[in-house]
Design a protein around this motif. Structure first.
Motif, mmCIF file in Angstrom:
data_model
loop_
_atom_site.group_PDB
_atom_site.id
_atom_site.type_symbol
_atom_site.label_atom_id
_atom_site.label_comp_id
_atom_site.label_asym_id
_atom_site.label_seq_id
_atom_site.Cartn_x
_atom_site.Cartn_y
_atom_site.Cartn_z
ATOM 1 N N CYS A 221 0.835 -1.207 0.000
ATOM 2 C CA CYS A 221 0.000 0.000 0.000
ATOM 3 C C CYS A 221 0.868 1.255 0.000
ATOM 4 C CB CYS A 221 -0.916 0.030 1.219
ATOM 5 S SG CYS A 221 -2.101 -1.320 1.240
ATOM 6 N N ARG A 222 0.369 2.273 -0.637
ATOM 7 C CA ARG A 222 1.045 3.571 -0.611
ATOM 8 C C ARG A 222 0.795 4.234 0.736
ATOM 9 N NH1 ARG A 222 -1.585 4.763 -6.053
ATOM 10 N NH2 ARG A 222 -0.081 3.915 -7.487
ATOM 11 N N GLN B 140 -2.164 9.804 1.825
ATOM 12 C CA GLN B 140 -1.947 11.165 1.314
ATOM 13 C C GLN B 140 -2.273 12.181 2.400
ATOM 14 O OE1 GLN B 140 -0.826 11.899 -1.815
ATOM 15 N NE2 GLN B 140 -0.607 9.731 -2.237
#
Length: 74
Positions: free
Chosen positions: A69-70, A73
């Motif tokens: 997973c990133r 943000q």
């Protein structure tokens, strides 16, 4: 009679959300009061899967969201 779908089917989730939830669940398991050895022994007894394999899966679960997973943000 209604045609409402069960809550689990109502809102499809993306894979990243599911992986994050798995990681959160694993973190809760680690904080549950059982140590890792107890979890391994219980899973081994319940499933018959080898302890070495269970250890590998637990290690993988701990790192799952970091690997796939990133970062969120901001």
């Amino acid at each position: 009679m209604t045609n409402a779908k069960p809550a689990a089917e109502a809102a499809p989730e993306n894979l990243a959300d599911v992986i994050a939830k798995i990681g959160e669940g694993f973190a809760r398991l680690q904080k549950s009061g059982l140590n890792r050895k107890a979890v391994v022994v219980l899973l081994n007894d319940w499933t018959g899967v080898g302890k070495r394999d269970i250890e590998r899966v637990l290690t993988g679960l701990a790192d799952l969201s970091k690997v796939y997973c990133r970062p969120p943000q901001r």
